[in-house]
Design a protein around this motif. Structure first.
Motif, short mmCIF file in Angstrom:
data_model
loop_
_atom_site.label_atom_id
_atom_site.label_comp_id
_atom_site.label_asym_id
_atom_site.label_seq_id
_atom_site.Cartn_x
_atom_site.Cartn_y
_atom_site.Cartn_z
N LEU A 180 53.55 -9.05 24.15
CA LEU A 180 53.13 -10.14 22.69
C LEU A 180 54.12 -11.10 22.05
CD1 LEU A 180 50.44 -9.36 21.14
CD2 LEU A 180 51.94 -7.41 19.96
N ASP A 181 53.52 -11.19 21.48
CA ASP A 181 54.49 -12.19 20.96
C ASP A 181 53.64 -12.63 19.42
OD1 ASP A 181 56.02 -14.87 19.42
OD2 ASP A 181 56.02 -15.84 21.00
N THR A 182 54.46 -11.83 18.51
CA THR A 182 54.06 -11.62 17.84
C THR A 182 54.71 -12.40 16.00
OG1 THR A 182 56.68 -9.99 16.60
CG2 THR A 182 53.96 -8.82 17.45
N ASN A 184 42.28 -14.74 8.21
CA ASN A 184 41.77 -14.05 9.09
C ASN A 184 42.64 -14.90 10.40
OD1 ASN A 184 40.68 -12.60 7.42
ND2 ASN A 184 38.65 -14.31 7.63
N GLN A 185 42.77 -15.60 11.26
CA GLN A 185 43.16 -16.45 12.25
C GLN A 185 44.32 -17.04 12.15
OE1 GLN A 185 38.87 -18.67 11.54
NE2 GLN A 185 38.96 -17.80 13.88
N ARG A 186 44.94 -17.01 13.19
CA ARG A 186 45.98 -17.48 14.32
C ARG A 186 45.80 -18.87 14.05
NH1 ARG A 186 51.62 -18.35 12.57
NH2 ARG A 186 52.43 -19.04 13.72
N ILE A 187 45.64 -20.22 13.49
CA ILE A 187 45.26 -21.44 13.23
C ILE A 187 45.63 -22.09 12.14
CG2 ILE A 187 42.96 -21.43 11.97
CD1 ILE A 187 41.57 -22.40 14.07
N ASP A 188 45.92 -23.97 13.97
CA ASP A 188 46.27 -24.70 12.59
C ASP A 188 45.21 -25.58 11.82
OD1 ASP A 188 48.73 -23.99 12.93
OD2 ASP A 188 49.50 -26.34 14.15
N VAL A 189 45.53 -26.42 10.83
CA VAL A 189 44.19 -26.77 10.21
C VAL A 189 45.08 -28.16 10.25
CG1 VAL A 189 42.43 -26.32 8.85
CG2 VAL A 189 43.31 -24.90 9.41
N VAL A 190 44.46 -28.87 9.95
CA VAL A 190 44.77 -30.41 9.81
C VAL A 190 43.25 -30.90 9.26
CG1 VAL A 190 45.16 -32.92 10.77
CG2 VAL A 190 45.87 -31.13 12.03
N LEU A 249 45.74 -15.05 19.45
CA LEU A 249 45.59 -14.25 18.27
C LEU A 249 45.37 -14.33 16.89
CD1 LEU A 249 47.79 -11.17 19.79
CD2 LEU A 249 45.52 -12.15 20.50
N ASN A 250 43.70 -13.41 16.83
CA ASN A 250 43.22 -12.90 15.19
C ASN A 250 44.38 -11.98 14.47
OD1 ASN A 250 41.67 -11.52 15.08
ND2 ASN A 250 40.22 -12.22 15.66
N ASN A 251 44.25 -11.92 13.12
CA ASN A 251 44.80 -11.17 12.48
C ASN A 251 44.57 -10.26 13.23
OD1 ASN A 251 46.48 -10.10 10.33
ND2 ASN A 251 44.12 -9.52 9.66
#
Length: 230
Positions: free
Chosen positions: A134-136, A72-78, A151-153
């Protein structure tokens, strides 16, 4: 210029505290959570660019959490774990994590990971034209002041459709927006779309400009200024 926002999710306060202090000393915005439930509450109001996620939390597995975050999100996960064997690293990465660091974490390695992500953001930053963009590819909305907003989805879906329709000087119907969001059979009483738009108005407006959207009565929404799709 956008500075990464970091959320540390680990049930060990003694582990979180020094990392938070170091990251804040680097000028980053940092929040912390001790559980998956607390993480969700913080993310509702904190647009994190990266989550430092412990594999073993008291109320959920980090492997489950990373899968949900990536949906659901554009996010990095470490992912952070005392389990540093190859098998565990592979499990973390195949679950969707962008990086996997073994505890005890070397702060130099962690800073390098964060700086690499930040460098990727700045590398893809388009030239300033004082327009909406908008950078898709990287899931970013660039506002007229050059600020890059991850942005999230749902946000990306709504903005993409609005921007395309505006190119043809057309409004976007509520039906089209709900369908794009995966809810074609929405209830006429549903206000979820209006809530999305309201949050975007608040998030992407500033003292110098307002998010360029208007409501078209009995139809839907239309941008009042074009948003260029990169």
């Amino acid at each position: 210029m956008h500075k990464p926002k970091i959320l540390i999710v680990d049930d060990d306060a003694d582990f979180r505290a020094p990392i938070k202090a170091i990251l804040m000393n680097e000028g980053l915005q940092v929040e912390e959570a001790a559980s998956a439930q607390e993480m969700q509450k913080i993310l509702a109001g904190f647009d994190a660019d990266m989550v430092l996620l412990d594999v073993n939390l008291p109320d959920d597995s980090g492997l489950n959490i990373v899968s949900r975050l990536k949906q659901n999100q554009r996010i990095d996960v470490v992912m952070l774990s005392a389990l540093g064997e190859v098998e565990h690293r592979v499990n973390g990465l195949t679950s969707g994590a962008d990086y996997y660091l073994a505890k005890p974490v070397d702060i130099r390695e962690l800073l390098a990971v964060i700086n690499n992500r930040f460098q990727a953001l700045t590398t893809h930053q388009p030239k300033q034209t004082h327009a909406w963009q908008l950078d898709t590819v990287n899931w970013l909305l660039i506002t007229p002041d050059g600020e890059m907003h991850p942005l999230n989805n749902s946000e990306l879906t709504i903005l993409s459709l609005l921007a395309k329709q505006t190119m043809h000087d057309k409004a976007t119907s509520r039906e089209a927006l709900y369908s794009a969001l995966g809810n074609p059979n929405y209830s006429p009483e549903s206000r979820s779309l209006d809530l999305h738009i309201s949050r975007m108005r608040q998030r992407f407006s500033s003292n110098d400009f307002q998010f360029p959207i208007k409501t078209i009565r009995n139809v839907g929404y239309q941008l009042t200024k074009p948003i260029a799709i990169l």
